[in-house]
Motif scaffolding. Structure first.
Motif, PDB file in Angstrom:
ATOM      1  N   LYS A 337      48.625  52.246  31.143  1.00 34.12           N
ATOM      2  CA  LYS A 337      48.112  53.616  31.302  1.00 34.12           C
ATOM      3  C   LYS A 337      46.658  53.693  30.838  1.00 34.12           C
ATOM      4  CE  LYS A 337      49.501  58.422  30.601  1.00 34.12           C
ATOM      5  NZ  LYS A 337      50.342  59.345  29.796  1.00 34.12           N
ATOM      6  N   ALA A 338      45.830  52.844  31.407  1.00 41.01           N
ATOM      7  CA  ALA A 338      44.440  52.751  30.981  1.00 41.01           C
ATOM      8  C   ALA A 338      43.551  52.434  32.174  1.00 41.01           C
ATOM      9  CB  ALA A 338      44.275  51.691  29.897  1.00 41.01           C
ATOM     10  N   THR A 339      42.340  52.961  32.124  1.00 37.59           N
ATOM     11  CA  THR A 339      41.345  52.712  33.164  1.00 37.59           C
ATOM     12  C   THR A 339      40.297  51.750  32.622  1.00 37.59           C
ATOM     13  OG1 THR A 339      41.667  54.924  34.094  1.00 37.59           O
ATOM     14  CG2 THR A 339      39.643  53.773  34.682  1.00 37.59           C
ATOM     15  N   ILE A 340      40.078  50.674  33.349  1.00 38.85           N
ATOM     16  CA  ILE A 340      39.056  49.692  32.993  1.00 38.85           C
ATOM     17  C   ILE A 340      37.913  49.859  33.994  1.00 38.85           C
ATOM     18  CG2 ILE A 340      38.568  47.276  32.484  1.00 38.85           C
ATOM     19  CD1 ILE A 340      40.887  48.441  30.838  1.00 38.85           C
ATOM     20  N   GLY A 341      36.743  50.286  33.513  1.00 41.15           N
ATOM     21  CA  GLY A 341      35.644  50.622  34.402  1.00 41.15           C
ATOM     22  C   GLY A 341      35.036  49.429  35.106  1.00 41.15           C
ATOM     23  N   GLU A 342      34.160  49.723  36.054  1.00 42.98           N
ATOM     24  CA  GLU A 342      33.525  48.690  36.856  1.00 42.98           C
ATOM     25  C   GLU A 342      32.782  47.687  35.982  1.00 42.98           C
ATOM     26  OE1 GLU A 342      30.426  48.237  40.635  1.00 42.98           O
ATOM     27  OE2 GLU A 342      30.993  50.226  39.887  1.00 42.98           O
ATOM     28  N   GLY A 343      33.084  46.418  36.173  1.00 44.03           N
ATOM     29  CA  GLY A 343      32.414  45.356  35.449  1.00 44.03           C
ATOM     30  C   GLY A 343      32.787  45.228  33.987  1.00 44.03           C
ATOM     31  N   ALA A 344      33.706  46.051  33.494  1.00 47.00           N
ATOM     32  CA  ALA A 344      34.127  45.945  32.095  1.00 47.00           C
ATOM     33  C   ALA A 344      34.988  44.708  31.900  1.00 47.00           C
ATOM     34  CB  ALA A 344      34.889  47.196  31.667  1.00 47.00           C
ATOM     35  N   LYS A 345      34.979  44.189  30.666  1.00 50.49           N
ATOM     36  CA  LYS A 345      35.698  42.943  30.378  1.00 50.49           C
ATOM     37  C   LYS A 345      36.645  43.139  29.195  1.00 50.49           C
ATOM     38  CE  LYS A 345      32.044  39.820  32.011  1.00 50.49           C
ATOM     39  NZ  LYS A 345      31.153  40.883  32.532  1.00 50.49           N
ATOM     40  N   VAL A 346      37.900  42.751  29.425  1.00 46.21           N
ATOM     41  CA  VAL A 346      38.921  42.693  28.372  1.00 46.21           C
ATOM     42  C   VAL A 346      39.433  41.264  28.427  1.00 46.21           C
ATOM     43  CG1 VAL A 346      41.052  43.697  27.486  1.00 46.21           C
ATOM     44  CG2 VAL A 346      39.487  45.107  28.835  1.00 46.21           C
ATOM     45  N   ASN A 347      38.786  40.390  27.688  1.00 43.88           N
ATOM     46  CA  ASN A 347      38.933  38.967  27.982  1.00 43.88           C
ATOM     47  C   ASN A 347      40.169  38.293  27.411  1.00 43.88           C
ATOM     48  OD1 ASN A 347      36.878  38.135  29.785  1.00 43.88           O
ATOM     49  ND2 ASN A 347      35.362  38.428  28.193  1.00 43.88           N
ATOM     50  N   HIS A 348      40.519  38.530  26.157  1.00 45.95           N
ATOM     51  CA  HIS A 348      41.650  37.762  25.624  1.00 45.95           C
ATOM     52  C   HIS A 348      42.324  38.442  24.438  1.00 45.95           C
ATOM     53  CE1 HIS A 348      37.874  35.179  25.771  1.00 45.95           C
ATOM     54  NE2 HIS A 348      37.624  35.976  24.761  1.00 45.95           N
ATOM     55  N   LEU A 349      43.655  38.232  24.385  1.00 47.39           N
ATOM     56  CA  LEU A 349      44.448  38.575  23.198  1.00 47.39           C
ATOM     57  C   LEU A 349      44.288  40.034  22.793  1.00 47.39           C
ATOM     58  CD1 LEU A 349      43.414  35.356  21.281  1.00 47.39           C
ATOM     59  CD2 LEU A 349      45.659  35.754  22.293  1.00 47.39           C
ATOM     60  N   THR A 350      44.358  40.927  23.784  1.00 44.95           N
ATOM     61  CA  THR A 350      44.006  42.328  23.548  1.00 44.95           C
ATOM     62  C   THR A 350      45.053  43.265  24.136  1.00 44.95           C
ATOM     63  OG1 THR A 350      41.650  41.853  23.481  1.00 44.95           O
ATOM     64  CG2 THR A 350      42.253  44.077  24.103  1.00 44.95           C
ATOM     65  N   TYR A 351      45.280  44.395  23.451  1.00 51.86           N
ATOM     66  CA  TYR A 351      46.147  45.451  23.979  1.00 51.86           C
ATOM     67  C   TYR A 351      45.323  46.716  24.189  1.00 51.86           C
ATOM     68  CZ  TYR A 351      49.438  49.284  24.261  1.00 51.86           C
ATOM     69  OH  TYR A 351      50.103  50.396  24.676  1.00 51.86           O
ATOM     70  N   ILE A 352      45.334  47.209  25.425  1.00 54.17           N
ATOM     71  CA  ILE A 352      44.652  48.447  25.765  1.00 54.17           C
ATOM     72  C   ILE A 352      45.686  49.401  26.350  1.00 54.17           C
ATOM     73  CG2 ILE A 352      42.850  49.537  27.160  1.00 54.17           C
ATOM     74  CD1 ILE A 352      41.726  47.681  25.044  1.00 54.17           C
ATOM     75  N   GLY A 353      46.021  50.453  25.604  1.00 54.34           N
ATOM     76  CA  GLY A 353      47.013  51.416  26.057  1.00 54.34           C
ATOM     77  C   GLY A 353      46.529  52.839  25.876  1.00 54.34           C
ATOM     78  N   ASP A 354      46.832  53.706  26.853  1.00 54.06           N
ATOM     79  CA  ASP A 354      46.415  55.113  26.812  1.00 54.06           C
ATOM     80  C   ASP A 354      44.921  55.206  26.523  1.00 54.06           C
ATOM     81  OD1 ASP A 354      49.089  56.670  26.960  1.00 54.06           O
ATOM     82  OD2 ASP A 354      49.446  55.101  25.484  1.00 54.06           O
ATOM     83  N   ALA A 355      44.135  54.590  27.377  1.00 49.55           N
ATOM     84  CA  ALA A 355      42.703  54.473  27.091  1.00 49.55           C
ATOM     85  C   ALA A 355      41.887  54.509  28.372  1.00 49.55           C
ATOM     86  CB  ALA A 355      42.429  53.168  26.352  1.00 49.55           C
ATOM     87  N   SER A 356      40.596  54.761  28.196  1.00 49.79           N
ATOM     88  CA  SER A 356      39.635  54.612  29.289  1.00 49.79           C
ATOM     89  C   SER A 356      38.462  53.817  28.755  1.00 49.79           C
ATOM     90  CB  SER A 356      39.180  55.975  29.810  1.00 49.79           C
ATOM     91  OG  SER A 356      38.522  56.717  28.801  1.00 49.79           O
ATOM     92  N   ILE A 357      38.034  52.830  29.536  1.00 49.13           N
ATOM     93  CA  ILE A 357      36.928  51.971  29.148  1.00 49.13           C
ATOM     94  C   ILE A 357      35.844  52.103  30.206  1.00 49.13           C
ATOM     95  CG2 ILE A 357      36.212  49.595  28.725  1.00 49.13           C
ATOM     96  CD1 ILE A 357      39.064  49.024  27.809  1.00 49.13           C
TER      97      ILE A 357
END
Length: 453
Positions: A337-357
């Protein structure tokens, strides 16, 4: 004018051999109940009216059998007296006077709409009864279609067939289309004068011929007409569906390095020039746009991946994950339930929940959005071109501004303005020789404990 057709779907079986707490037609193929696959094929054959003949788990089967664009009614078959009896459960609907009546089963999830349309077209060109058959690799146990001069003269059950008839490899699927004006009269002539005392739909062939009707057979691939009675057969149907769908998708311009290791859902959308590496699982609700790459051992469900984005390897996208163009979710990351914006990077070992980047932001290794307080979920907002250092915990609700920088190892509990630098950690101190003292103390404790034993 288009010919009208009523579909009668038999789904009242007890599913005894499935050994399940629910009806077999509710068991999924590619994430969708078998009965839903059948109903979609019926609808796509331009049939607008259907009757579901129900038994076990009637309410759940009726719900799974409801499809958009069709009027679906239900009848309950409380006694099991054979297939002929089951079709007559839809007597009231048949009596309304449709041009055609299609009979099919709720456990043949691979059947295509084209097969129904082929059978219907023969009725349009003068046939009165069309039986759908197949060439069996091993016909043992199947009813044989006996044809003379291009017309179907009988369906002979295996146990009743002569040695010569058993050499016939063209077999009965149980699916048929009947002249709607004559269907009810023929169905009412089926009797139960047989060893089992049941009303067999297959008797319709000889009843129709005795009435001067034209009866023919049309073939479809054996795999498409396979039914399901056991968990083993369910697995075979799943494998067959997957093989067929992978082939279709690759022909549309998608690359799969090891297609036999990729598993698709009934509604998976992979656009042209998508690359899928080995051992990827698509759950329901996934769209991957052109040019995206799904690396090995990733699992996606309810997610949208935009053009040029990359996922994995070993990534998990949960429902509501929305990856923008050219974004990246790398290895051992989970997004929900998260939006990862254009060109954004979530590279390793990460939890992104209920978020917008925001676009262009970088999320360092080991970062987590702390979105759950034990009762409620809260949102984290990260602006554009922000940098989140490794091993940071962002305690929601919290906002990180555009261009902001969060130092590695921080616990962030308050909003960070645009272009600000935030530290959320204790200042480092160095104690000379302290490690040696701690180690010696621990060794002494261990020795004393061992001596005391």
């Amino acid at each position: 004018m288009a010919r009208t057709c009523l579909a009668v779907i038999l789904a009242a079986g007890d599913s005894t051999r499935m050994k399940s707490s629910m009806s077999k037609v509710l068991h999924p193929i590619a994430g969708l109940p078998m009965i839903s696959h059948v109903m979609r094929a019926v609808r796509d054959a331009e049939i607008k009216d259907a009757v579901l003949v129900l038994g076990r788990d009637a309410d759940a089967v009726a719900k799974a059998g409801a499809v958009e664009g069709m009027a679906v009614s239900t009848v309950l078959q409380t006694e099991r007296k054979g297939t002929g009896h089951a079709v007559l459960m839809a007597r009231d609907a048949i009596a309304k006077g449709f041009d055609e009546v299609l009979v099919t089963y709720g456990d043949v999830p691979l059947v295509r709409s084209e097969t129904f349309q082929n059978a219907r077209s023969l009725l349009s060109s003068g046939a009165d009864l069309v039986v759908i058959g197949f060439e069996a690799a091993d016909p043992t146990g199947y009813g044989r279609l006996l044809v003379e001069d291009g017309q179907l003269v009988a369906i002979r059950e295996h146990k009743d067939a002569t040695e010569e008839e058993r050499k016939v490899t063209r077999c009965n699927s149980g699916l048929m289309v009947i002249n709607g004006a004559r269907a009810l009269g023929w169905l009412e002539k089926i009797d139960n004068k047989n060893a089992k005392g049941e009303y067999y739909l297959t008797d319709l062939v000889e009843i129709a011929r005795a009435d001067g009707a034209k009866v023919v057979a049309v073939d479809a691939p054996e795999a498409e007409l396979a039914g399901c009675n056991t968990r083993a057969e369910l697995a075979l149907l799943e494998a067959s569906w997957q093989n067929r769908r992978r082939h279709e998708i690759m022909l549309s311009g998608v690359s799969m390095i090891a297609p036999e290791t990729v598993f698709l859902a009934f509604d998976t959308v992979l656009q042209q020039d998508v690359l899928v590496e080995p051992n990827v699982v698509f759950g329901p609700g996934v769209t991957v746009e052109s040019g995206a790459v799904i690396h090995a051992f990733s699992h996606l469900e309810g997610a949208h991946v935009a053009s040029g984005a990359t996922v994995g390897p070993f990534a998990r996208l949960r429902p509501g994950a929305d990856l923008g163009p050219d974004s990246k979710v790398g290895n051992f990351c989970e997004v929900k339930k998260a939006t990862i914006g254009e060109g954004a990077k979530v590279n390793h070992l990460t939890y992104i929940g209920d978020a917008s980047i925001g676009a262009g932001s970088n999320i360092g290794a080991g970062t987590i959005t702390c979105n759950y307080d034990g009762i409620n979920k809260h949102e984290t907002r990260i602006g554009e071109n922000a940098f989140i250092g490794s091993n940071s915990a962002l305690v929601a609700p919290v906002s990180i501004g555009n261009g902001a920088y969060v130092a590695s190892g921080s616990v962030i509990t308050e909003n960070v303005p645009d272009d600000a630098l935030a530290f959320g950690r204790a200042r480092q101190e160095v104690k000379p020789d302290r490690a040696k003292q701690v180690r010696e103390r621990a060794l002494a404790f261990k020795a004393a404990k061992k001596a005391g034993q």
